[in-house]
Design a protein around this motif. Structure first.
Motif, PDB file in Angstrom:
ATOM      1  N   LEU A 377       0.782  -1.269   0.187  1.00 25.08           N
ATOM      2  CA  LEU A 377      -0.087  -0.070   0.173  1.00 25.08           C
ATOM      3  C   LEU A 377       0.854   1.410  -0.045  1.00 25.08           C
ATOM      4  O   LEU A 377       0.621   2.298  -0.861  1.00 25.08           O
ATOM      5  N   GLU A 378       1.926   1.131   0.578  1.00 25.91           N
ATOM      6  CA  GLU A 378       2.636   2.470   0.854  1.00 25.91           C
ATOM      7  C   GLU A 378       3.229   2.819  -0.612  1.00 25.91           C
ATOM      8  O   GLU A 378       3.426   3.849  -0.809  1.00 25.91           O
ATOM      9  N   SER A 379       3.923   2.164  -1.266  1.00 27.77           N
ATOM     10  CA  SER A 379       4.525   2.229  -2.737  1.00 27.77           C
ATOM     11  C   SER A 379       3.104   2.582  -3.385  1.00 27.77           C
ATOM     12  O   SER A 379       3.494   3.712  -4.037  1.00 27.77           O
ATOM     13  N   CYS A 380       2.207   2.047  -3.575  1.00 28.14           N
ATOM     14  CA  CYS A 380       1.230   2.420  -4.291  1.00 28.14           C
ATOM     15  C   CYS A 380       0.629   3.871  -4.077  1.00 28.14           C
ATOM     16  O   CYS A 380       0.419   4.546  -4.991  1.00 28.14           O
ATOM     17  N   ARG A 381       0.634   4.218  -2.657  1.00 29.06           N
ATOM     18  CA  ARG A 381       0.162   5.485  -2.387  1.00 29.06           C
ATOM     19  C   ARG A 381       1.134   6.588  -2.816  1.00 29.06           C
ATOM     20  O   ARG A 381       0.782   7.750  -3.323  1.00 29.06           O
ATOM     21  N   ILE A 392      -1.835  18.224 -11.012  1.00 21.78           N
ATOM     22  CA  ILE A 392      -2.423  19.499 -10.413  1.00 21.78           C
ATOM     23  C   ILE A 392      -1.347  20.523 -10.401  1.00 21.78           C
ATOM     24  O   ILE A 392      -1.415  21.518  -9.840  1.00 21.78           O
ATOM     25  N   GLY A 393      -0.197  20.067 -10.959  1.00 22.60           N
ATOM     26  CA  GLY A 393       1.009  20.977 -10.864  1.00 22.60           C
ATOM     27  C   GLY A 393       1.373  21.330  -9.340  1.00 22.60           C
ATOM     28  O   GLY A 393       1.866  22.577  -9.144  1.00 22.60           O
ATOM     29  N   GLY A 394       1.267  20.398  -8.500  1.00 27.67           N
ATOM     30  CA  GLY A 394       1.585  20.748  -7.043  1.00 27.67           C
ATOM     31  C   GLY A 394       3.131  20.404  -6.876  1.00 27.67           C
ATOM     32  O   GLY A 394       3.921  19.866  -7.840  1.00 27.67           O
ATOM     33  N   SER A 395       3.576  20.755  -5.859  1.00 30.05           N
ATOM     34  CA  SER A 395       5.207  20.855  -5.511  1.00 30.05           C
ATOM     35  C   SER A 395       5.453  19.529  -5.323  1.00 30.05           C
ATOM     36  O   SER A 395       6.791  19.024  -5.562  1.00 30.05           O
ATOM     37  N   GLY A 396       4.564  18.426  -4.823  1.00 28.88           N
ATOM     38  CA  GLY A 396       4.900  16.943  -4.889  1.00 28.88           C
ATOM     39  C   GLY A 396       5.604  16.805  -3.467  1.00 28.88           C
ATOM     40  O   GLY A 396       6.077  15.659  -3.056  1.00 28.88           O
ATOM     41  N   ASP A 397       5.622  17.980  -2.585  1.00 26.32           N
ATOM     42  CA  ASP A 397       6.619  17.684  -1.241  1.00 26.32           C
ATOM     43  C   ASP A 397       5.570  17.505  -0.200  1.00 26.32           C
ATOM     44  O   ASP A 397       6.169  17.323   0.959  1.00 26.32           O
ATOM     45  N   ASP A 398       4.399  17.359  -0.401  1.00 26.01           N
ATOM     46  CA  ASP A 398       3.481  17.161   0.758  1.00 26.01           C
ATOM     47  C   ASP A 398       3.268  15.640   1.021  1.00 26.01           C
ATOM     48  O   ASP A 398       2.811  15.414   2.171  1.00 26.01           O
ATOM     49  N   GLY A 399       3.773  14.906   0.142  1.00 25.69           N
ATOM     50  CA  GLY A 399       3.809  13.409   0.427  1.00 25.69           C
ATOM     51  C   GLY A 399       2.681  12.600   0.944  1.00 25.69           C
ATOM     52  O   GLY A 399       1.447  13.324   0.324  1.00 25.69           O
ATOM     53  N   VAL A 400       2.818  11.785   1.441  1.00 26.66           N
ATOM     54  CA  VAL A 400       1.323  11.162   1.720  1.00 26.66           C
ATOM     55  C   VAL A 400       0.834  11.643   2.983  1.00 26.66           C
ATOM     56  O   VAL A 400       1.549  11.863   4.220  1.00 26.66           O
ATOM     57  N   GLN A 401      -0.374  11.885   3.071  1.00 21.27           N
ATOM     58  CA  GLN A 401      -0.865  12.521   4.160  1.00 21.27           C
ATOM     59  C   GLN A 401      -1.826  11.632   4.876  1.00 21.27           C
ATOM     60  O   GLN A 401      -2.628  10.669   4.370  1.00 21.27           O
ATOM     61  N   GLY A 402      -2.241  12.019   6.225  1.00 18.05           N
ATOM     62  CA  GLY A 402      -3.264  11.410   7.002  1.00 18.05           C
ATOM     63  C   GLY A 402      -3.127  10.156   7.139  1.00 18.05           C
ATOM     64  O   GLY A 402      -4.057   9.305   7.713  1.00 18.05           O
ATOM     65  N   SER A 403      -1.901   9.528   6.917  1.00 17.10           N
ATOM     66  CA  SER A 403      -2.069   7.852   7.085  1.00 17.10           C
ATOM     67  C   SER A 403      -2.251   7.489   8.549  1.00 17.10           C
ATOM     68  O   SER A 403      -2.069   8.077   9.392  1.00 17.10           O
ATOM     69  N   SER A 404      -3.168   6.306   8.679  1.00 17.68           N
ATOM     70  CA  SER A 404      -3.535   5.865   9.799  1.00 17.68           C
ATOM     71  C   SER A 404      -2.760   4.598   9.955  1.00 17.68           C
ATOM     72  O   SER A 404      -2.933   3.722  10.855  1.00 17.68           O
ATOM     73  N   ASP A 405      -2.181   4.305   8.823  1.00 17.16           N
ATOM     74  CA  ASP A 405      -1.200   2.603   8.890  1.00 17.16           C
ATOM     75  C   ASP A 405      -0.063   2.869   9.067  1.00 17.16           C
ATOM     76  O   ASP A 405       0.931   2.159   8.613  1.00 17.16           O
ATOM     77  N   GLY A 406       0.637   4.229   9.517  1.00 20.19           N
ATOM     78  CA  GLY A 406       1.988   4.345   9.682  1.00 20.19           C
ATOM     79  C   GLY A 406       2.958   4.562   8.508  1.00 20.19           C
ATOM     80  O   GLY A 406       2.642   5.329   7.554  1.00 20.19           O
TER      81      GLY A 406
END
Ligand SMILES: Nc1ncnc2c1ncn2[C@@H]1O[C@H](COP(=O)(O)OP(=O)(O)OP(=O)(O)O)[C@@H](O)[C@H]1O
Ligand SMILES: [Mg+2]
Length: 406
Positions: A377-381, A392-406
């Protein structure tokens, strides 16, 4: 398939009529093509996004009984992209002989107050709640205040959640308020009755997708974890990284809800996990954002399954085709239109499966999603997020947010 209808529409084979021309209608149509099913869409306005892939679009309001009836008369079964439809017209349509699937009793479950009352009466697990009608009940403030006094303690921050029973989506129609803020809010409120519940400490949110045929067959997909940002679904993970007991409980609830709401077609049950307990948040009596991951992630997608179910055809297997699959929504904002950035997304994540709905970006508007299948899941996310950031032309540095599985 009656000859009269074939003549009326000029198309052979089963005709499924969809009320509403949004992305759910569009993805239903994409699933209908290989099955040889003809889709006809009733769209409220020109330019709804299903029109880009469905050649057979009729313009008419879902509140206009005559428009609904004449539309329904040209299809073999009527189904929905959304539930904001004139219910009296649907009663007449069934009398006229076109099956309405899901049926009217099931569509009433789009009302959050109705859901809560019926689920509680059926012994299904729901959060503590009370329903008030600020427009009609004279004692609504004292009821709300009494509820807040009793349940505010249950929550970390003492907040009470107020939800419009009808017309809300993507967190619109959901408010989180302190006890002292209730009076002013309710005095100004003019909408549909409100469901009040404590703001729970959520360990995670799950969704179970269920399909049911009129003849009774029920299937569920492996339970999904959903991750919300600002009250709106941001990601869906298949399978949810939960233990088998929790997954089995989610499935049990999904099946029980199918019976309680007398479901036909695909529907989604959104669940809270709080204090180790699985509680029903709400249901959506239709294909759902949490199920978009099944398009590539499952042996049968929710869209294909919904068409099979409403036609009372045999349902397909719901097994996952990869150990992990993750979906991330593409949400519009003031950034560039993603529709000329696909190459950037695919460069960032060659395995990304892009779905752009043909909608212009607007703040907090879902305009597409990206799915990645893989082994974790982590690599897919991470890959899905990189593709969305590029879109969306984002910075790409906000990473994976709100994870509840670490
Ligand atoms: N009682 C609660 N305690 C804590 N969080 C809550 C509660 N109710 C809602 N939320 C949060 O707000 C989100 C949106 O709530 P809800 O599903 O009722 O609204 P919605 O607008 O119908 O959502 P959507 O259409 O996106 O499914 C939930 O997924 C959850 O993250
Ligand atoms: Mg919800």
């Amino acid at each position: 398939v009656s000859e009269e209808r074939a003549t009326a529409t000029g198309f052979p084979g089963p005709r499924v009529g969809i009320v509403g021309g949004g992305q759910l209608a569009r993805m239903l149509a994409e699933a209908a093509t290989p099955l040889g099913i003809h889709v006809r869409v009733l769209a409220a306005t020109e330019g709804e996004c299903a029109g880009e892939v469905v050649p057979d679009v009729v313009i008419g309001s879902p509140d206009d009984a005559e428009a609904l009836r004449s539309f329904a008369a040209t299809v073999d079964v009527l189904t929905f992209d959304h539930e904001n439809v004139d219910h009296d017209a649907l009663v007449q349509i069934e009398r006229d002989g076109t099956p309405v699937r899901p049926g009217i009793a099931t569509l009433r479950f789009a009302d959050k107050a109705h859901q809560r009352r019926e689920f509680a009466a059926a012994g299904l697990p729901v959060p503590p709640f009370v329903v008030i009608d600020p427009v009609r009940d004279l004692d609504h403030l004292s009821v709300a205040d009494g509820f807040a006094a009793r349940y505010g303690e249950m929550t970390n921050d003492g907040l009470i959640v107020l939800k419009a029973s009808r017309g809300g989506y993507d967190g619109r129609g959901v408010w989180m308020l302190g006890r002292s803020e209730l009076a002013a809010f309710l005095a100004a409120y003019r909408g549909a009755p409100l469901v009040l519940e404590p703001k729970l400490a959520l360990e995670r949110e799950l969704a179970v997708l269920v399909a049911r045929r009129p003849s009774g067959q029920i299937v569920t997909w492996p339970v999904v974890e959903t991750i919300q940002v600002d009250g709106m679904c941001d990601e869906a993970l298949l399978p949810a990284p939960v233990d088998v007991t929790l997954a089995a409980e989610a499935e049990r609830i999904g099946r029980a809800v199918a019976i309680t709401v007398d479901a036909v077609g695909v529907f989604a049950v959104e669940l809270f996990v709080s204090d180790g307990q699985v509680l029903i948040n709400e249901i959506a009596p239709r294909v759902h954002n949490s199920g978009h991951v099944t398009i590539e992630g499952s042996m049968t997608s929710q869209f294909s399954q919904h068409l099979r179910a409403v036609l009372d055809w045999p349902l397909g297997p719901t097994d996952s085709v990869a150990p992990a699959a993750s979906m991330t929504n593409v949400v519009g904002d003031d950034a560039d239109d993603p529709r000329d950035r696909q190459h950037l997304a695919l460069a960032a994540s060659p395995a990304a499966q892009l779905h752009l709905y043909g909608k212009a970006p607007r703040p907090a508007r879902k305009i597409g999603h990206v799915t990645v299948l893989g082994t974790s899941l982590e690599s897919c996310r991470a890959e899905a997020r990189a593709a969305v950031d590029a879109l969306i032309g984002g910075s790409g540095d906000d990473g994976v947010q709100g994870s509840s599985d670490g």
